[in-house]
Enzyme design. Structure first.
Site, mmCIF file in Angstrom:
data_model
loop_
_atom_site.group_PDB
_atom_site.id
_atom_site.type_symbol
_atom_site.label_atom_id
_atom_site.label_comp_id
_atom_site.label_asym_id
_atom_site.label_seq_id
_atom_site.Cartn_x
_atom_site.Cartn_y
_atom_site.Cartn_z
ATOM 1 N N TYR A 273 -12.276 7.203 5.245
ATOM 2 C CA TYR A 273 -11.484 6.020 4.879
ATOM 3 C C TYR A 273 -11.858 4.809 5.754
ATOM 4 O O TYR A 273 -12.122 3.721 5.257
ATOM 5 C CB TYR A 273 -9.978 6.299 5.049
ATOM 6 C CG TYR A 273 -9.312 7.013 3.880
ATOM 7 C CD1 TYR A 273 -10.022 7.851 3.027
ATOM 8 C CD2 TYR A 273 -7.951 6.854 3.643
ATOM 9 C CE1 TYR A 273 -9.394 8.505 1.970
ATOM 10 C CE2 TYR A 273 -7.314 7.498 2.594
ATOM 11 C CZ TYR A 273 -8.027 8.325 1.761
ATOM 12 O OH TYR A 273 -7.390 8.961 0.727
ATOM 13 N N HIS B 224 0.828 -1.219 0.000
ATOM 14 C CA HIS B 224 0.000 0.000 0.000
ATOM 15 C C HIS B 224 0.855 1.260 0.000
ATOM 16 O O HIS B 224 1.243 1.761 1.053
ATOM 17 C CB HIS B 224 -0.910 -0.037 1.237
ATOM 18 C CG HIS B 224 -1.987 1.003 1.244
ATOM 19 N ND1 HIS B 224 -3.006 0.989 2.169
ATOM 20 C CD2 HIS B 224 -2.220 2.088 0.457
ATOM 21 C CE1 HIS B 224 -3.809 2.022 1.951
ATOM 22 N NE2 HIS B 224 -3.354 2.710 0.933
ATOM 23 N N ARG C 269 2.243 11.903 8.893
ATOM 24 C CA ARG C 269 3.627 12.084 8.462
ATOM 25 C C ARG C 269 4.588 12.343 9.615
ATOM 26 O O ARG C 269 5.791 12.437 9.417
ATOM 27 C CB ARG C 269 3.702 13.206 7.440
ATOM 28 C CG ARG C 269 2.785 12.900 6.250
ATOM 29 C CD ARG C 269 2.987 13.788 5.053
ATOM 30 N NE ARG C 269 2.081 13.371 3.977
ATOM 31 C CZ ARG C 269 2.175 13.774 2.727
ATOM 32 N NH1 ARG C 269 3.116 14.607 2.365
ATOM 33 N NH2 ARG C 269 1.316 13.337 1.820
ATOM 34 N N GLU D 170 1.309 2.523 3.760
ATOM 35 C CA GLU D 170 0.730 3.734 3.160
ATOM 36 C C GLU D 170 1.630 4.939 3.423
ATOM 37 O O GLU D 170 1.182 6.029 3.778
ATOM 38 C CB GLU D 170 -0.695 4.006 3.655
ATOM 39 C CG GLU D 170 -1.480 4.911 2.703
ATOM 40 C CD GLU D 170 -2.932 5.128 3.105
ATOM 41 O OE1 GLU D 170 -3.239 5.044 4.296
ATOM 42 O OE2 GLU D 170 -3.746 5.395 2.209
ATOM 43 N N ARG E 95 -2.079 8.832 -6.040
ATOM 44 C CA ARG E 95 -2.550 9.384 -4.772
ATOM 45 C C ARG E 95 -4.067 9.189 -4.650
ATOM 46 O O ARG E 95 -4.827 9.646 -5.510
ATOM 47 C CB ARG E 95 -2.207 10.868 -4.729
ATOM 48 C CG ARG E 95 -2.536 11.536 -3.441
ATOM 49 C CD ARG E 95 -2.025 12.969 -3.470
ATOM 50 N NE ARG E 95 -2.093 13.568 -2.166
ATOM 51 C CZ ARG E 95 -1.487 14.701 -1.825
ATOM 52 N NH1 ARG E 95 -0.774 15.354 -2.712
ATOM 53 N NH2 ARG E 95 -1.592 15.180 -0.610
HETATM 54 ZN ZN LIG Z 1 -4.136 4.491 0.570
#
Ligand SMILES: [Zn+2]
Length: 342
Positions: A195, A6, A289, A283, A72
């Site tokens: 998500y 991913h 981040r 991911e 993306r």
């Molecule tokens: Zn993803």
């Protein structure tokens, strides 16, 4: 060998985003807009720079050999524009992924997005999937279960609407990651509520319908650790017993990645979900981040959590690469045989 199932090109050159912004403005001004020009001008040196300074650097630091790399996800934006703009944007994005994988053939393998669009037949997505797999050697695709962008106005995944796509995935022997894009619904934050709810929703659509038994080779990866599914496993198994849904049959088709960004979450995932149904994923570089002050490591350094999850050698081997080889059989052409890997 460690395969990350991913990864997205979240660091694409700025010209790509500018091109898309222009396309979005053009279709906003003219809903019948046909798609746009040939695409942004991006040279190989710029692609190299965006990868070497970001994903590839982190891959090397973390000891990840190969990432399954797709456009993306939040940029797929299937709710934007019309079928023509979605198709044009999608083809450009997939071709960009092909270029990344050509520049770094041992570090990335290509996964495509599809030109979905609300209220439009799935045929264009079937055709783009075939183009990517047959002509450009892609090994998988991302399917957006909600091309309306958080409004859920389309048919559920068990509906006949999707059948031509499931048939094509089986025919080509490639899996689909079930992955939404941006939410336009202000109730749903894109990379958290939307998500994770979509991940849970996709699993439940498979479980409650049993439709996957009609597509024997169909394989889905449910990302972000499967949303709420592992945490609520008992609820779902219990419901299945009450309602007569075949829980085990779904597990013949459905896999979960390990994009869960804390140790106890990964511990729960590998404790609850059968190891043959888990694929390593991070991911990276994606929604989170930063660095966790408690560990001094990036939250998305999921290899660290798996290394500390107390897995035996067989489970580690399966989760880090063996399962990915089974789920993505087209990887075999680019990998050494499993028995030769350390
Ligand atoms: Zn993803």
């Amino acid at each position: 060998m460690i395969i990350d199932c991913h990864g997205h090109y979240t660091t694409a050159p700025a010209a790509v985003g500018r091109w898309r912004d222009e396309q979005i403005a053009a279709v906003a001004a003219d809903p019948a807009f046909g798609g746009g020009d040939a695409g942004p001008e991006v040279d190989d040196a710029e692609i190299r720079k965006t990868i070497e300074s970001a994903q590839l650097r982190a891959q090397r630091q973390r000891g990840i050999d190969l990432t399954l790399f797709s456009p993306r996800a939040s940029w797929m934006g299937h709710h934007i524009g019309n079928a023509a703009t979605s198709l044009h944007w999608t083809r450009l994005q997939n071709e960009m992924i092909r270029r990344v994988c050509d520049l770094f053939p041992t570090s990335f393998a290509p996964v495509c997005q599809l030109p979905q669009s609300p209220g439009v037949p799935i045929d264009a997505s079937v055709a783009e999937l075939e183009r990517c797999v047959v002509e450009m050697e892609f090994v998988g695709c991302n399917v957006n279960p909600d091309p309306s962008g958080g409004l859920w106005t389309g048919p559920p995944l068990w509906d006949d609407y999707w059948a031509p796509l499931w048939d094509k995935l089986c025919e080509l022997d490639v899996p689909a990651m079930i992955h939404v894009s941006t939410s336009v619904n202000q109730n749903l934050h894109t990379t958290s509520s939307h998500y994770l709810a979509a991940d849970t929703t996709a699993f439940m659509q498979a479980l409650t319908s049993g439709f996957m038994s009609g597509f024997p080779g169909l394989r889905w990866i449910i990302p972000h650790g499967g949303g709420a599914v592992p945490y609520h496993w008992g609820r779902l198994v219990g419901m299945a017993a009450d309602k007569g849904w075949d829980f085990d049959a779904v597990l013949e088709h459905v896999y979960f990645d390990t994009c869960v960004y804390h140790q106890r979450g990964v511990d729960l995932l590998v404790d609850v979900v059968p190891h043959e149904n888990i694929l390593f994923g991070s991911e990276m570089i994606g929604a989170v981040r930063g660095i966790d002050p408690a560990t001094g490591r990036h939250y998305d350094d999921t290899r660290f959590y798996l290394d500390n999850a107390g897995l035996d050698d067989a489970a580690e081997r399966a989760i880090f690469s063996g399962n990915a080889r089974r789920v993505f059989p087209r990887l075999a052409d680019r990998l050494p045989p499993e028995e030769d890997t350390p």
